[in-house]
Every structure is written in C-alpha cells, then in structure tokens.
Write an enzyme that holds these catalytic residues in place. Structure first.
Site, PDB file in Angstrom:
ATOM      1  CE  LYS A 143       1.127   4.107   9.155  1.00 47.46           C
ATOM      2  NZ  LYS A 143      -0.233   4.598   9.392  1.00 47.46           N
ATOM      3  N   GLY A 190       2.275   7.357   3.904  1.00 52.03           N
ATOM      4  CA  GLY A 190       3.566   6.673   3.821  1.00 52.03           C
ATOM      5  C   GLY A 190       3.437   5.415   2.985  1.00 52.03           C
ATOM      6  CB  THR A 191       5.632   3.098   1.678  1.00 50.48           C
ATOM      7  OG1 THR A 191       5.883   4.316   1.003  1.00 50.48           O
ATOM      8  CG2 THR A 191       5.580   1.978   0.665  1.00 50.48           C
ATOM      9  CB  VAL A 192       1.638  -0.411   4.001  1.00 49.13           C
ATOM     10  CG1 VAL A 192       1.484  -1.637   4.879  1.00 49.13           C
ATOM     11  CG2 VAL A 192       0.963   0.779   4.633  1.00 49.13           C
ATOM     12  CG  ASP A 248      -7.552   9.384   7.376  1.00 45.55           C
ATOM     13  OD1 ASP A 248      -8.442   9.874   6.641  1.00 45.55           O
ATOM     14  OD2 ASP A 248      -6.467   8.946   6.931  1.00 45.55           O
ATOM     15  N   GLY A 265       0.836  -1.198   0.000  1.00 49.78           N
ATOM     16  CA  GLY A 265       0.000   0.000   0.000  1.00 49.78           C
ATOM     17  C   GLY A 265       0.868   1.243   0.000  1.00 49.78           C
ATOM     18  CD  GLN A 266       4.227   3.659  -2.903  1.00 51.52           C
ATOM     19  OE1 GLN A 266       3.817   2.981  -3.840  1.00 51.52           O
ATOM     20  NE2 GLN A 266       5.471   4.045  -2.787  1.00 51.52           N
ATOM     21  N   GLY A 267       0.495   5.791  -0.019  1.00 50.95           N
ATOM     22  CA  GLY A 267      -0.406   6.935   0.004  1.00 50.95           C
ATOM     23  C   GLY A 267       0.225   8.079   0.751  1.00 50.95           C
ATOM     24  N   GLY A 268      -0.625   9.072   1.112  1.00 50.90           N
ATOM     25  CA  GLY A 268      -0.122  10.263   1.780  1.00 50.90           C
ATOM     26  C   GLY A 268       0.503   9.934   3.119  1.00 50.90           C
TER      27      GLY A 268
END
Ligand SMILES: *[C@@H]1O[C@H](CO)[C@@H](O)[C@H](O)[C@H]1NC(C)=O
Ligand SMILES: *[C@@H]1O[C@H](CO)[C@@H](O)[C@H](O)[C@H]1NC(C)=O
Length: 757
Positions: free
Chosen positions: A453, A437-439, A550, A432-435
C-alpha cells in the site's frame, strides 16, 4: 621556414660531400666497358669492332673474325670483311653481323640479255645466314629465280616466281607473287648462289619491265614498291643478317680447354645458339658489355634510368652488383616492394595520434558518465535516507532493536526491493485504489505474494504515532487480521507491506450478483462473527486498545475459505483530517460514519460499533451503505433500515438471496443487533465484545437446530456451502464465549416472517 632552409642547406652539403666521396667510383663506372682487346682498334667510323672481331691478327680470335677498316676514299670509313668488298655495317655481340650482300640481275635490252650473278657466294668459316631475319626475294613481272648453296653437311635449292600483266596489278608493300615473290631460306646456310631468269624476255611486259632481280635481304629493310621494278637496277648490294659463333663445338667441349674458351669475362656464361655452329658467350643478367674480353661484363646500373627498374615513385632504387633493390626512404614505411610498397610514415603517425586522441575522449566520456551515475546514486541514497528519517525509520529501528528478534516482527523493506516486487509499481499491478492510497500486488524475492500500500503523505507531526501504529499492528497476530509484514520508509510516501488476501473484499462479493449468490447466510453470519471477534479483540484484548475507525465491507477481505481478514485499521488513523482529504474519505466511508463522532470529534470504541452495525445491515440486505442511485429516503442504508424497522417491514429489505428455510430467526436477530449498534448515543450501543458473543451464540444455536432439523438435507447443505473447510471453523470456534448469550438472542427473535421477495 627556418627549419626548411636549414634542411635544404644540410641536404645540399650532404649531396656535395657524397659526390666528392664517390667521384672515383663514378669515374670508373662511367668508363665504357672494354670492347676490344687492349691496344686494338675497337671502332671503324661509327661501327664498333668488338672482340672476337679485330683488324689485326693479335686483335681477332680467328681469321673468320678478321675485318678491315678502310678510310681511304670513304668518309666515314667503312668496314669490310677481310680484304673483300663485302661491307659490314654492324657487329652485334648477340652473335649477328650485318653485311651488304649481292643482287643477281637479269635484264633484256634491244634483243640482248644482260645477266649478272653474285661474284662471291661463301661466308666465313662457321658463319651462317640467319634464316629468320632474311628472305630470298625476286622482283620482276616475267621472272623466276633460285637460291642455292650449302648447308651444314648438305646442299639446298629454293626459289619463287614473280609475274604480272600490267603495272596496275602491283600493290605497294605486298610481295606475294605479283611483281615480287619471297621465300624463306633454310637454316645453317653458309654458301649462297643467286640466279634469276625471264620466261619470255619480258615480251608482254616490256613497256614497263625489262629487268628482274634476285637477292637474300634482311626482311625488315626491304619493302616492295612499284618503283623497284626499275630503280633496283642502280642498286648492287642489300643488307643481309649473318650469325656468328665461336668454333664448332659445344660449351662443355669449349670449357674443357681453358686456353681457347672464349667466355673469359667474369659474370659471363656460355650458351648454344639456336642454329649454326659452335657456342656464344653472354653477360649474366644484370651485367652488360663484352663477355669475350677480360672484365668485359660490367654491372648494369638499373637505377640510372627509370626504365631500367620497376621501383615505384615513392621507392628509392639502390643498385647492387648484377641487381638492384627498391627501398623505402626513411620517411616512408613498408618493405618497398609492389604497388604501394612505401607509405608515408607521417600518415601512420597522424593515425596513431588520432587513435590516441579518440580513445582519450572516449575514456573521458566514460569517466564522466561513471561519475555522473555515482553522484546520482549517492543523491538517491541521500534522499532515501532523508525520507527514511523523516518517516520515522530511526524510531522504528530503535523500537525493533529493543525487542527480541522473531520472524513475526515487522520488516523494514528497501525501496528497490519493493520496486522489483511490483515491476516498478506498474499500473497492471494495481489491485485497489481509493482515498487511502493505492494498493499494488507484488511478489517478493522469496516468492511471497504481498499487497503493497502506497499511503497518502504522512503528516510530519504524526510520525511518532504512525510508527507506533505500524509497530503495534505488527504485533497483532490474529487469524482474522490482514498481517502487516513490514514497511518501507525510503520514499516521501511510506509503503506498507501486507500479506496478500486472495479473494478480494467483502464489498466486492456482496455487490456482485453472481458472487453474492455463493455468499449464503451461514457464510455471512460467520464473516460477521469473525469481524466482530477481531474488533472486540482490538478494543479489549490488545495491549493498547486500537480503534479501527474505518470498519466497512471494503476493509474486510476474504481468503479462499471465506475467512474474514480485517484490513486497513490503525493506519487509517494516520490520515490527516484536512478538508481536501475529508471529502475523498467521505466518498468511501460516509455511510459507516458514527454521527456522534461527527458531531463531537470524540473518537471512542463505540464508533467502530456503529460502523459494524452498518456492515451487518449490508450483510442482511445486500445493499450498499450509501446508494446514490436510490430514492432520497433510501440513500443512507442505516437511516432507511431504522425507518423500515419502525414500520415493521424488515423482510421487505432482506437480501432475497439469503432468504431460505430456517434462517429467518437468525436474520431477525442480526437485524435487531444491528439496530442496537446503530443507536445515536454511543453509550446506548453494545460493546464489540457483546456483539461478538451474540453472533457466536447465534451460530452455535443455528448449528444445533441445523443438526436437529436438517439431517435429511445434508446433500443440499453441502451444495449451498462454498467450502467444507470454511464450515469446519464453525465447530472449532470459541464456544465458551457464547455462554450466557443464548437467552438474549432468543428474546430478539420476534420479528414476523414476511418472506420479503
Ligand atoms: C603474251 O600475250 C599474248 C596475248 O595476250 C599471249 O597469247 C601469250 O601467251 C603471252 N605470253 C606469255 C609468255 O605470257
Ligand atoms: C624500292 O623503291 C622505293 C621507292 O622508290 C625506294 O625507296 C626503295 O629504296 C627501293 N628499294 C631498294 C632496295 O632499292
């Protein structure tokens, strides 16, 4: 230079000393070994007279060996056998003498033949004609001849014929019957009679040949020539090789009588000649001289001449009695034998020095590399420690140490541990990747699968808060929360380690055509209830109220029984709100953002309620919270829903995958609940606890009606459900909490069924 001179001087002094010290031996060894007996003539002109030969009775061993040196009328003097005219030109201690022997002639002049045979036919006692060195030869063009005489115990005769018709037939150097013939003579011959005759008194060859000649001659000293047909008439004698030996007995017989045994010199041996009589003496190998006289055999100094030894040029030759040895000089190494027996020592030394230097350099390099690696390791540890402290590791450790140990508690992982688990944070491990960070997916050393994470850099001022969050999160042990297993603080970017949830996010299920079909209404309702339960628990039950902040379908994970696992809360609070990062945040969560909070910046539990309302809408409609590919009015799901609801057109936007018999009431209820959650004023929204109870009440009621109405549809139900285990949780839910909300739910079920397909 000075040293060289010194060395040269030393060497010459040593050499002189050596010569002085060894001069007596040098003189002795330079003396010729004795040839003849003491006081005996050992020379006649150029010819040696070795014992057993001698000129007087005391000087020869036997009368056979009597020779006479005649210096009257001869210069140089000549040596004769006995007092005869048989001249001796050489005496060899190998057992041969060379005599001048007679030629037999047959000539024809003016009708008269003139024949001369040898006047003298016999050899001294026990002497024999050497049968390999001599040949019986006839020269003539109309001739034949014989050689006859006595061998040991028998007579012999042999002969040949020499013919030719013209001088042109003759070939220089060839004696094969044309003008010249040769034959060998037998062994052990001791009398020689020569006879030569003409067939027809030279009738047909008289113009070039009128004489024939017969002789036994040393093969090496006669070569036939055309001229010999005439010039041999002036020659009376030719060389003959004669063998000599002592007595006529064997070595053994001779040795038995020491008084007559002839091999008297030390280092001499006795041997039997290949033919003839008696025995001969010989100096042993490595000795030379006359074995027949005392001290006649002298050591050969093989080192005197290069040809005398086989020492190589590096070797030093050392003579010894009867032998010699090749020795390596001191500046050489080796055993001194063979082709490269001696090798320069200096090369060895240089090689050793080179090897030493090379290994030294290698060791030095190794040491430098090791020191470098050690320094690097220390530097890495230092930065790890620095980050650990910077990230509040110390605080966390302190907090942890104050609590009693339990397996549930958060673990502080080392960076290398996580590096190993994620294959050095390889791209293939990203899930997973997003605002935020990266998982990464990772497998720990104990085979546990985890999600790791990599957060965005932590604001240093919020470290205490971050540690607090991590600490509090680690305390939450709720079946619908993704558990935080631990963290790693050794990097500039803190790493959080969560339990791994197998089935991905709710968002990925809702917005994938195939997956969404599996997600039927009951499952969606269950997921909504579970999520609401968690948020309610966080808002009220937990020791410190936690606002997720969130809530969105991306942060609701599903395990393989479709049980909801809320992820990514608390930590999201840590994301510093600077402009650059706000824009990245908005990408993922804009559609869920509480408008009141956006205006006031006042964060309350009701912000989570608003976001959850949007999640409910997504579950009902299957649409994204924010869809950029739709018309402007439909872009924001929340706004679009509210406008649709005003127009009473809800079923126009319900996900057609969940529209089915008997669930419209529930869908309407949920829509109603969502509407309340989306109230602009936070105060007007229900609390999370109320929302959770409402949803559980719906499930409970639905189950009752299900049981009542759909008994006959049991099989259909099972085929619709993704998992039996998932269903069983409904029955085991906290039913008591739903009491009192049934009536509220009923009031909300007012919306008409329009079958919005
Ligand atoms: C000599 O020559 C004549 C004529 O060629 C020949 O007949 C005769 O046989 C020869 N004689 C000998 C001895 O060869
Ligand atoms: C044979 O002739 C050659 C050539 O003239 C001469 O040198 C040689 O001494 C002769 N041989 C003898 C044994 O006289």
């Amino acid at each position: 230079m000075v040293f060289e001179k010194l060395n040269n001087m030393q060497a010459s002094i040593l050499l002189i000393m050596f010569i002085l010290a060894s001069s007596p031996t040098l003189l002795l060894s330079s003396q010729n070994p004795p040839l003849a007996k003491l006081k005996c003539e050992d020379r006649c002109g150029d010819i040696r007279i070795p014992f057993p030969f001698g000129t007087t009775e005391e000087c020869y061993i036997d009368q056979s060996f009597w020779v006479t040196c005649n210096d009257t009328g001869f210069n140089p003097p000549k040596l004769f056998w006995w007092d005869t005219s048989v001249e001796i030109t050489d005496i060899s201690l190998d057992g041969q003498i060379k005599l001048q022997w007679f030629i037999a002639k047959n000539c024809y002049y003016n009708g008269k033949s003139n024949i001369s045979n040898n006047p003298f036919s016999w050899l001294p006692k026990y002497f024999t004609v050497n049968n390999t060195a001599n040949k019986f030869t006839i020269v003539g063009c109309d001739a034949y001849g014989f050689v006859s005489g006595r061998r040991i115990e028998r007579n012999f005769t042999t002969g040949c014929t020499a013919m030719c018709s013209s001088e042109a037939d003759l070939t220089e150097g060839e004696c094969d019957g044309v003008g010249c013939c040769q034959t060998t003579i037998p062994k052990d011959v001791w009398t020689v009679e020569l006879e030569v005759r003409s067939y027809s008194n030279y009738t047909n060859v008289s113009d070039f040949n009128t004489c024939s000649y017969a002789f036994v001659v040393e093969d090496a000293s006669f070569k036939f020539s055309k001229a010999n047909l005439t010039n041999l008439s002036r020659v009376t004698k030719l060389p003959l090789v004669v063998d000599w030996a002592i007595g006529n007995g064997t070595c053994e017989e001779a040795k038995s009588d020491a008084t007559t045994y002839a091999c008297v010199s030390a280092n001499s041996t006795c041997h039997k000649p290949p033919n003839g009589y008696g025995y001969r003496c010989r100096c042993e190998e490595g000795f030379e001289g006359n074995p027949y006289v005392n001290h006649g055999c002298r050591d050969i100094d093989e080192c005197l001449h290069k040809a005398g030894n086989n020492c190589t040029k590096n070797e030093y030759c050392r003579n010894s009695e009867g032998s010699y040895s090749c020795i390596c000089p001191e500046k050489y190494d080796g055993d001194g034998r063979g082709e490269d027996g001696c090798k320069k020592k200096q090369n060895m030394k240089i090689a050793i020095v080179l090897i030493g230097v090379a290994s030294g350099i290698i060791l030095l390099l190794l040491a430098i590399i090791l020191i470098y690696l050690e320094l690097k390791r220390r530097a890495q540890n230092k930065t790890k420690r620095k980050f650990f402290l910077q990230n509040g590791g110390h605080m966390l450790q302190e907090k942890l140490s104050r609590r009693e140990a339990s397996p549930e508690m958060v673990t502080i992982f080392s960076y290398s541990e996580l590096e190993k688990a994620t294959n050095n944070f390889h791209n293939s491990m990203i899930i997973g990747q997003g605002g935020f960070g990266t998982v990464y997916k990772g497998v720990l050393a104990d085979r546990r699968t985890v999600a790791i994470k990599r957060s965005i850099r932590v604001d240093p001022t919020q470290i205490e808060q971050f540690i607090n969050e991590v600490f509090i999160l680690s305390q939450i042990n709720h079946r619908n929360v993704v558990r935080l297993l631990g963290c790693c603080l050794e990097t500039d970017v803190p790493l959080l380690v969560y339990e791994f949830i197998t089935n991905g996010t709710l968002s990925s299920h809702l917005h994938n055509e195939a997956k969404a079909r599996v997600l039927d209404w009951n499952t969606r309702l269950k997921i909504a209830a579970e999520t609401a339960g968690v948020l309610s628990y966080l808002h009220s039950s937990a020791a410190t109220p936690i606002i997720h902040r969130d809530v969105k379908t991306d942060n609701i994970l599903l395990d393989n029984t479709f049980t909801a696992k809320v992820a990514d809360f608390g930590a999201s609070k840590l994301v510093p709100i600077d402009l650059a990062q706000l824009s990245t945040m908005v990408q993922g969560t804009f559609g869920y953002l509480d408008p009141e909070y956006m205006q006031t910046n006042q964060l309350t539990e009701k912000s989570d309620v608003y976001s959850f309302g949007v999640v409910l809408l997504e579950l009902v409609t299957g649409r994204r919270a924010l869809s950029f590919d739709r018309p402007v009015e439909e872009k924001s799901l929340a706004n679009y829903f509210l406008s649709v609801l005003k127009q009473d057109l809800l079923f126009g936007i319900v996900d057609d995958k969940i529209v089915g018999s008997g669930n419209m009431e529930q869908i309407s209820a949920v829509a109603k609940l969502a509407k309340e959650c989306l109230n602009v004023r936070g105060e007007d929204r229900p609390s999370m606890k109320e929302v959770a109870m409402e949803l559980e009440g719906l499930i409970l009621r639905g189950k009752h009606s299900w049981a009542r109405i759909n008994v006959e549809n049991e099989e259909e139900k099972e085929s619709l459900l993704p998992n039996d285990d998932g269903m069983s949780h409904f029955g085991n839910g906290d039913s008591s909490s739903s009491v009192g909300y049934d009536s509220i739910s009923r009031d909300h079920i007012l919306l008409p069924m329009n079958g919005g397909r």
